[in-house]
Write an enzyme that holds these catalytic residues in place. Structure first.
Site, short mmCIF file in Angstrom:
data_model
loop_
_atom_site.label_atom_id
_atom_site.label_comp_id
_atom_site.label_asym_id
_atom_site.label_seq_id
_atom_site.Cartn_x
_atom_site.Cartn_y
_atom_site.Cartn_z
N GLY A 72 0.82 -1.21 0.00
CA GLY A 72 0.00 0.00 0.00
C GLY A 72 0.85 1.26 0.00
O GLY A 72 0.51 2.25 -0.65
N THR A 73 1.94 1.23 0.73
CA THR A 73 2.80 2.41 0.81
C THR A 73 3.32 2.79 -0.56
O THR A 73 3.28 3.95 -0.96
CB THR A 73 3.98 2.13 1.78
N ASN A 152 -7.80 4.00 8.81
CA ASN A 152 -7.22 2.83 9.46
C ASN A 152 -7.33 2.87 10.98
O ASN A 152 -7.33 1.83 11.62
CB ASN A 152 -5.75 2.67 9.06
N HIS A 202 -1.99 -7.70 2.40
CA HIS A 202 -1.94 -8.25 3.76
C HIS A 202 -3.07 -7.77 4.67
O HIS A 202 -3.19 -8.23 5.80
CB HIS A 202 -0.57 -8.01 4.40
N THR A 238 11.54 -7.15 -11.21
CA THR A 238 11.02 -8.50 -11.43
C THR A 238 9.82 -8.72 -10.50
O THR A 238 9.90 -8.44 -9.30
CB THR A 238 12.13 -9.54 -11.12
N CYS A 326 4.86 6.08 18.45
CA CYS A 326 6.17 6.40 18.99
C CYS A 326 7.01 7.07 17.90
O CYS A 326 7.42 6.43 16.96
CB CYS A 326 6.84 5.11 19.44
#
Ligand code: PLP
Length: 390
Positions: A72-73, A152, A202, A238, A326
């Protein structure tokens, strides 16, 4: 000890059927999809089949509109940088929201350093973007609007179709980050009227390290990775054939199970929300009460640190997450919760439970059994709570 995983928004376990589908592409069908001999051709065919499935799943007109990425990033980086770079002559202004994932926000920060101007739209108390704010922010230099489909952290589903209507009227490209929504609620690029859409395997029981960017035919976009001719010369490297096959399988499975599963999860979600609010005083729901992802529960339990609750929950076998991040060793309150107007101390007292396939009603009951005691114990050490309770 029983372990209960309630952090599906972070990642999900790969479904056994997905693992099975992927396995041959690590060994007997290991070929490079760009080669001409049968090993490569087999891999290439499997990849194209996965492209067909994912394209169908999001309602794309043509499989070639799907470009596979490393997640996604990368899809978000590709969408934002690719459109910004390809359309520089037209303008240098991008509109996004203040509650996007860092994959979008930090890409925008990077583009600002490169000379682009970015408007970060506010949200209301539920985390919703107002389409009228989008309209007002448009200038004659705006080349891209990027608003996420579902958040999210708080699970709020944004009014994407209304926003894209405005973008279309003005002839501005519209991107949505659908990483949290794909496989959980209907995602159809024509109904949402989006030009670009990011997703990641994922989050829907597929493997990590593979995602996609939907690019509507005719969109002007620069490649993000330069090198070979893979992915129609839009994304060199690839291909991760096994990962792509797994992504396809995860979409195929979601297409058949999503409708029923989302109803089941929404009922568990609502039971958990109701239970927490009823059993724990000074607790509140964060995010939209109804327009939210089926598996998302985000609550603030005032006068207790989210991190402390997480550790205690972990000791009881429950995995969840908190609304603090953090950054450079300081605990920052979530940028999403603060953008919604939630004070920093209340944001620090937030917890996110994200439900998924393996969860059953007993899991919700277990959380409702242990969480009130955890909170009670932690609040004994909170002078503020003692004072408020009188
Ligand atoms: N966008 C959203 C909304 C997300 O929730 C995430 C991951 O949590 C990402 C983007 C990044 O996806 P990936 O982990 O595949 O890079």
């Amino acid at each position: 000890m029983k372990r209960i995983y309630l952090d599906h928004a972070a990642t999900t376990a790969v479904r056994p059927e997905v693992v099975q589908a992927m396995l041959p592409y690590f060994s007997e069908r290991f070929g490079n999809a760009s080669t001409l001999y049968s090993y490569g051709q087999e891999a290439g065919q499997a990849m194209e089949e996965a492209r067909n499935i994912t394209a169908r799943f999001i309602g794309a007109g043509k499989p070639q509109e799907v470009a596979f990425t490393s997640g996604g990033t990368e899809a978000d980086n590709f969408a934002l940088c690719g459109v910004a770079w390809a359309n520089q002559k037209k303008g240098n202004h991008i509109i996004t929201s203040s509650i996007e994932h860092h994959a979008v926000l930090n890409t925008c920060k990077f583009l600002e350093k490169m000379g682009f101007k970015v408007t970060y739209l506010p949200v209301d108390e539920y985390g919703s973007v107002d389409p009228q704010d989008v309209k007002k922010a448009i200038t004659d230099k705006t080349v891209l609007i990027s608003i996420m489909h579902a958040n999210n952290e708080v699970g709020t589903i944004e009014p994407i179709a209304e926003i894209s209507e405005i973008a279309k009227e003005k002839g501005i490209y519209f991107h949505t980050d659908a990483v949290q929504s794909l496989g959980h609620i209907p995602v159809n690029v024509d109904e949402l009227q989006v030009d670009l859409l990011s997703a990641s395997a994922h989050k829907l029981y597929g493997p990590k390290g593979v995602g996609m960017l939907y690019i509507r035919k005719g969109i002007r976009i620069e490649p993000f990775l330069h090198g070979g001719d893979q992915e129609n010369r839009r994304r060199a490297s690839t291909e991760n054939v096994a990962g792509i096959v797994g992504f396809g399988k995860a979409c195929e499975l979601a297409a058949t199970s999503m409708e029923e599963e989302s109803v089941r999860l929404a009922s568990l979600r609502d039971k958990l929300i109701k239970g927490i609010i009823e059993k724990i005083d000074f607790s509140q729901l964060n995010g939209h009460p109804t327009r939210r992802l089926p598996g998302n529960v985000n609550v603030s339990v005032k006068y207790v640190e989210g991190e402390s609750m997480l550790l205690k929950l972990d000791s009881k076998g429950i995995c969840a997450s908190s609304g603090s991040a953090c950054t450079s060793s300081i605990l920052e309150p979530s940028h999403v919760l603060t953008a919604m107007g939630i004070p920093p101390d209340v944001a620090h007292s937030s917890l996110r439970f994200s439900l998924g396939r393996e969860n059953i009603e007993e899991d919700v009951d277990y959380v409702l059994e242990v969480l009130p005691d955890i909170v009670k114990g932690l609040r004994l050490m909170s002078p503020l709570y003692q004072e408020k309770r009188g």
